[in-house]
Design an enzyme around this catalytic site. Structure first.
Site, PDB file in Angstrom:
ATOM      1  N   ARG A  35       7.360 -43.929  49.493  1.00 32.21           N
ATOM      2  CA  ARG A  35       7.823 -45.246  49.059  1.00 32.21           C
ATOM      3  C   ARG A  35       8.806 -45.876  50.047  1.00 32.21           C
ATOM      4  O   ARG A  35       8.829 -47.100  50.189  1.00 32.21           O
ATOM      5  CB  ARG A  35       8.461 -45.134  47.670  1.00 32.21           C
ATOM      6  CG  ARG A  35       7.410 -44.986  46.582  1.00 32.21           C
ATOM      7  CD  ARG A  35       8.031 -44.788  45.234  1.00 32.21           C
ATOM      8  NE  ARG A  35       7.071 -45.039  44.168  1.00 32.21           N
ATOM      9  CZ  ARG A  35       7.321 -44.853  42.885  1.00 32.21           C
ATOM     10  NH1 ARG A  35       8.507 -44.419  42.495  1.00 32.21           N
ATOM     11  NH2 ARG A  35       6.402 -45.114  41.986  1.00 32.21           N
ATOM     12  N   LYS A 197      -3.778 -35.705  30.635  1.00 30.84           N
ATOM     13  CA  LYS A 197      -4.075 -36.295  29.334  1.00 30.84           C
ATOM     14  C   LYS A 197      -5.109 -37.412  29.365  1.00 30.84           C
ATOM     15  O   LYS A 197      -5.021 -38.325  30.176  1.00 30.84           O
ATOM     16  CB  LYS A 197      -2.791 -36.881  28.753  1.00 30.84           C
ATOM     17  CG  LYS A 197      -1.783 -35.839  28.342  1.00 30.84           C
ATOM     18  CD  LYS A 197      -0.683 -36.553  27.608  1.00 30.84           C
ATOM     19  CE  LYS A 197       0.520 -35.695  27.326  1.00 30.84           C
ATOM     20  NZ  LYS A 197       1.683 -36.563  27.121  1.00 30.84           N
ATOM     21  N   GLY A 354       1.515 -41.666  42.070  1.00 30.58           N
ATOM     22  CA  GLY A 354       2.005 -40.533  41.292  1.00 30.58           C
ATOM     23  C   GLY A 354       1.585 -39.198  41.871  1.00 30.58           C
ATOM     24  O   GLY A 354       1.747 -38.954  43.071  1.00 30.58           O
ATOM     25  N   GLY A 377       2.255 -45.542  37.124  1.00 34.89           N
ATOM     26  CA  GLY A 377       1.966 -46.355  35.944  1.00 34.89           C
ATOM     27  C   GLY A 377       1.625 -47.799  36.290  1.00 34.89           C
ATOM     28  O   GLY A 377       0.750 -48.415  35.669  1.00 34.89           O
TER      29      GLY A 377
END
Ligand code: 3PG
Ligand code: MG
Length: 395
Positions: A35, A197, A354, A377
Site C-alpha cells: 500500500r 467463508k 487482502g 473489502g
C-alpha cells in the site's frame, strides 16, 4: 472527476488521504508495504509539480485513542526512503502542532499526520472533525481505495470543505482495473474464489456468475460445499447454515452455463499447526478428527490448467492456510499459474487485495501479474456493484 494528471499542484498544499493501513510485526516493522509503494507515484506527481503533501491515514482499529502499536510514526523511515525525501511527522492529526507543521510546509516537502482513528470522530464521519482536517490543505486528494468503502470523516466527509477534489492514481487504477475485468473481460474469464467463508463472498460470486466462464472454488469455503453435497469433512471449516446457499450457487452456475471447478483432493492435518501430521485424501473423504488445510496436488494441477488457458483471471482468497508453509503449496501453485497465464498467454490478471495480495507477494510474484489490488473489502464491495462513499465523495 478531476484526476491527478490533469491538476497542477504547483504552490499548493494537498491534503492526501492514503490507505497506510499496513501490517506491522512486534518490532513495528512493515511486513507488507504494497500500500505504501502504490501511493508513491501520486505523492511524486504532487511534489514534482512544486506542491507539498500532507498525508493522512488510519492504521488498524485503535479503541481508546493514541496507542504506540497503532502510531503512524513507525512508517516514517520506510516512507522517507521510498520517496527520497525526509518525511516530517505530526504527533496529532489536528490541533496546534499539525496546523503549525502544515503551514510551515514548503514546496517539495511531505508531512505525515498521526493516525486519524485516534479520534472516534473519524469513524463516526464527524463533520466538525472533517472541517478541522480540511484547514490543513488547499485541496483534497483521495487515494485511499482500500478505505473507500468506509463513510469516514477523512474518506467521505472532508471533501465537502474543498472546491478542488482530486482522484489519486491508486484510486484511478483500482477503478479502471476492476472495470476492465467486470465490463471488458477477454474470454475465457476465470475467477478463483478462496478464503474461509461463503458468507463474505456470496454477493461477488453471484455477480461473477453473470460474467465468468470458469469459477474455481478453493480455500476454506470449499468444505461447506462438500458437506452440502454429502461429503465427509471431519473437523474442517464449516458454515453449517450456508449449505443451502452453496447448493443454490451450484444450481445457478449450471443454469448460467458457468463451469464450476471444485477440488478433487485435499491436504488434511491432524491439528491446526504447521507441524501437524498430514495426508492427501479425495475430496469429501476426510476422516473424523482431521481437517482440510490446503487443496491437494491433483486439485492444484486441475486449477492451474484452467487458469493457464484463461485470458482474464480474477483471484480473490487463498486456497489454504498459506501462513503455514506446509499448507501454502496450493496457494503458491495458483500464484504460479496466474503468472504463467499473464506472461505466456497474455492474460489480464487482477489479484484482489487482502490475503491474496499477501499470498502473491509472499511468493515473490506480485510484480509478475497485471495488477495487485490494495483493497480487500473495498474491492469486493466495488465489484458487487455498491457505490463506495470514498469514490462518491470525489464527484
Ligand atoms: C482495510 O485494510 O480493510 C482498510 O484499510 C480499511 O480498514 P478497516 O477494515 O479497519 O476499515
Ligand atoms: Mg477491512
Amino acid at each position: 472527476m478531476i484526476t491527478i494528471d490533469n491538476y497542477d499542484f504547483s504552490g499548493k498544499k494537498a491534503l492526501v488521504r492514503v490507505d497506510f493501513n499496513v501490517p506491522l510485526n512486534d518490532q513495528f516493522e512493515i511486513t507488507d508495504d504494497t500500500r505504501i509503494k502504490a501511493t508513491i507515484p501520486t505523492i511524486q506527481k504532487i511534489l514534482s509539480d512544486g506542491g507539498a503533501c500532507i498525508l493522512m491515514s488510519h492504521l488498524g482499529r485503535p479503541k481508546d485513542g493514541p496507542t504506540e502499536k497503532f502510531s503512524l510514526k513507525h512508517l516514517v523511515p520506510a516512507l522517507s526512503l521510498k520517496l527520497g525525501v525526509n518525511v516530517k511527522f505530526a504527533d496529532d492529526c489536528i490541533g496546534e502542532e499539525a496546523s503549525e507543521k502544515a503551514s510551515a510546509l514548503k514546496s517539495g516537502e511531505v508531512l505525515l499526520l498521526e493516525n486519524l482513528r485516534f479520534y472516534k470522530e473519524e469513524t463516526k464521519g464527524d463533520e466538525a472533525f472533517a472541517e478541522k482536517l480540511s484547514k490543513l490543505g488547499d485541496l483534497w486528494v483521495n487515494d485511499a481505495f482500500g478505505t473507500a468503502h468506509r463513510a469516514h470523516a477523512s474518506t467521505a466527509i472532508v471533501g465537502k470543505f474543498f472546491t478542488d477534489k482530486v482522484c489519486g492514481k491508486v484510486m484511478q487504477a483500482e477503478i479502471d482495473n476492476a472495470q476492465k475485468v467486470l465490463e471488458n473481460a477477454e474470454r475465457p474469464f476465470t475467477a478463483i474464489m478462496g478464503g474461509a467463508k461463503i458468507s463474505d463472498k456470496i454477493l461477488i460470486i453471484e455477480k461473477l456468475l453473470d460474467k465468468v466462464d470458469n469459477l474455481i472454488i478453493g480455500g476454506g469455503m470449499t468444505y461447506t460445499f462438500t458437506k452440502a453435497l454429502g461429503g465427509e469433512i471431519g473437523n474442517s471449516l464449516l458454515e453449517a447454515d450456508k449449505q443451502d446457499l452453496a447448493l443454490e450457487i451450484l444450481k445457478k452456475a449450471k443454469e448460467k452455463g458457468v463451469n464450476i471447478v471444485m477440488p478433487l483432493d485435499t491436504l488434511i492435518a491432524d491439528s491446526f499447526s504447521n507441524d501437524a501430521k498430514t495426508q492427501v485424501v479425495k475430496r469429501g473423504q476426510i476422516p473424523a478428527d482431521w481437517e482440510g488445510l490446503d487443496i491437494g496436488p491433483e486439485t492444484a494441477e486441475l486449477f492451474a490448467e484452467t487458469v493457464r488457458k484463461s485470458k482474464t483471471v480474477l483471484w480473490n482468497g487463498p486456497m489454504g492456510v498459506f501462513e503455514f508453509p506446509t499448507f501454502a503449496k496450493g496457494t503458491n501453485a495458483i500464484a504460479e499459474a496466474v503468472v504463467q497465464a499473464t506472461e505466456e498467454n497474455n492474460a489480464f490478471s487482477l489479484i484482489g487485495g487482502g490475503d491474496s495480495a499477501s499470498a502473491i507477494n509472499n511468493a515473490g510474484m506480485g510484480d509478475r501479474v497485471s495488477y495487485v489490488s490494495t483493497g480487500g473489502g473495498a474491492l469486493l464491495e466495488y465489484m458487487e456493484g455498491k457505490t463506495l462513499p470514498g469514490v462518491a465523495a470525489l464527484s
